[in-house]
Write an enzyme that holds these catalytic residues in place. Structure first.
Site, mmCIF file in Angstrom:
data_model
loop_
_atom_site.group_PDB
_atom_site.id
_atom_site.type_symbol
_atom_site.label_atom_id
_atom_site.label_comp_id
_atom_site.label_asym_id
_atom_site.label_seq_id
_atom_site.Cartn_x
_atom_site.Cartn_y
_atom_site.Cartn_z
ATOM 1 C CG ASP A 141 35.593 0.691 45.860
ATOM 2 O OD1 ASP A 141 36.055 0.725 44.710
ATOM 3 O OD2 ASP A 141 34.968 1.630 46.363
ATOM 4 C CB CYS A 198 25.120 9.614 68.107
ATOM 5 S SG CYS A 198 25.197 10.798 66.739
ATOM 6 C CB CYS A 201 24.620 9.162 60.239
ATOM 7 S SG CYS A 201 24.332 7.655 61.210
ATOM 8 C CB CYS A 205 19.253 9.836 55.329
ATOM 9 S SG CYS A 205 18.986 9.095 53.701
#
Length: 384
Positions: A141, A198, A201, A205
């Site tokens: 990456d 859902c 996540c 945060c």
């Protein structure tokens, strides 16, 4: 008949590549058409135009090359996407409860994954080049290639509402690498999004870095702040960071798909004791040589001692542990203005008001850096 023979030969070649990838330790190996159109270039352009990339100027500078795999290399025909599993053996978020210790993101607790993957990709790419007679290029990456959309295109997983790749077989704990080949190999079926309703996540945060599902504002992300951001953080993010000193796993770790994830079995990908809840007091004592020694094999080394100590000092400020006052004070005359400014913030949170005010008066008379002076003069909400 020739076409059928060609299809069979391509199938055998893909099977051989997959077998070698598995032998090299990769958890998955999938194939995508590198030339197919996709919307991700437009998404990235919007991301940069809105300034959500923060100080990551390289994203704007390489925007054209990131727009599509063939913008990186117009000879690319096939993308071979590889995944390496680095799953933790237990819930990593338990480490957030140890406020006198630093939280290092799971991916950085073992050896630097760039070094682990690169050699294996090159070995596998050599096999592809030999068996196809076509050119190849290898990417981890650090290059301007969008691996996550390619991984979804190849059927390895999908980009969830947190914008990271996740998989029904491996959860959220995957390192990615890509081999681009000038050979035409049959593509695998792409993966569909399986997040449904859902939003675990998004809700997890700590800094609310997701303006909407499938969108990230990096400027609010603790991973960005601890790693990419060069200067002092906004105060609201310092307070929200808790003891996170390098990266953040909250959005990954709470994902329900992790119930299918296996723990990493390779020693180099597993947490080293020194990076699994390291005591803040020990980290505050690191000089340049100590920092380099502790993080010699870790990606943490790339941010340097000053930026790392800034993160540790913010964590110390959030600890409410008066035992950390002494190691914080030991850094008050550090050569780095970034460190000295973070010291001022940490002491404002750890010291009693009268003691801090007396110290502040001394420092205002001796400190020359305007940014550090601003930290000493900052309005304080007393934590004790």
């Amino acid at each position: 008949m020739a076409s059928l023979t060609s299809e069979r030969a391509a199938g055998r070649l893909k099977a051989r590549i997959r077998s070698r990838a598995e032998a090299l330790g990769f958890a998955a190996c999938r194939f995508a058409d590198a030339r197919a159109p996709w919307p991700n270039g437009e998404w990235l352009e919007d991301f940069v135009r809105e300034g959500r990339h923060g100080e990551m100027g390289w994203m704007a500078e390489t925007l054209a090359r990131r727009s599509h795999p063939t913008a990186m290399w117009d000879g690319a025909r096939t993308a071979i996407v590889l995944a390496l599993n680095y799953g933790p053996p237990t819930d990593p978020l338990e480490g957030l409860k140890q406020t006198d210790a630093g939280y290092v993101s799971v991916y950085a607790r073992g050896d630097d994954y760039h070094e682990i993957i690169k050699g294996r990709l090159k070995e596998l790419a050599g096999l592809v080049a030999r068996d196809t007679g076509a050119d190849v290029k290898v990417f981890v990456d650090t290059a301007p290639l969008m691996e996550k959309p390619l991984a979804q295109r190849a059927g390895l997983g999908w980009q969830g509402k947190h914008t990271n790749l996740l998989s029904r077989e491996h959860g959220n704990w995957l390192f990615l690498g890509v081999i681009l080949s000038a050979a035409d190999l049959p593509a695998d079926a792409p993966e569909q999004e399986h997040c449904g309703s859902c939003r675990a996540c998004l809700d997890a945060c700590p800094t609310r870095a997701f303006p909407a599902p499938f969108q990230l504002d990096a400027r609010r992300c603790i991973s960005y702040l601890t790693i990419e951001h060069a200067g002092p953080w906004p105060v609201e993010h310092r307070l929200a960071a808790g003891n996170r000193i390098y990266g953040c796993d909250d959005c990954l770790a709470v994902c329900p798909w992790n119930k299918f994830a296996a723990a990493a079995s390779e020693a180099r990908l597993m947490a080293r004791d020194a990076l699994n809840a390291p005591p803040l007091a020990r980290l505050l004592a690191l000089d340049d040589a100590g920092f380099r020694a502790l993080f010699a094999k870790s990606p943490v080394k790339r941010i340097g001692r000053a930026r790392f100590l800034r993160n540790v000092l913010y964590a110390a400020a959030n600890s409410a542990d008066e035992a950390l006052i002494a190691p914080v004070m030991a850094l008050i005359d550090d050569d780095s203005a970034l460190v000295r400014g973070a010291v001022a913030w940490a002491l404002s949170r750890l010291m009693a008001e009268d003691r801090f005010n007396a110290l502040r008066d001394q420092r205002l008379a001796s400190e020359a850096d305007s940014a550090v002076l601003g930290e000493w003069q900052r309005q304080v909400t007393w934590a004790i």
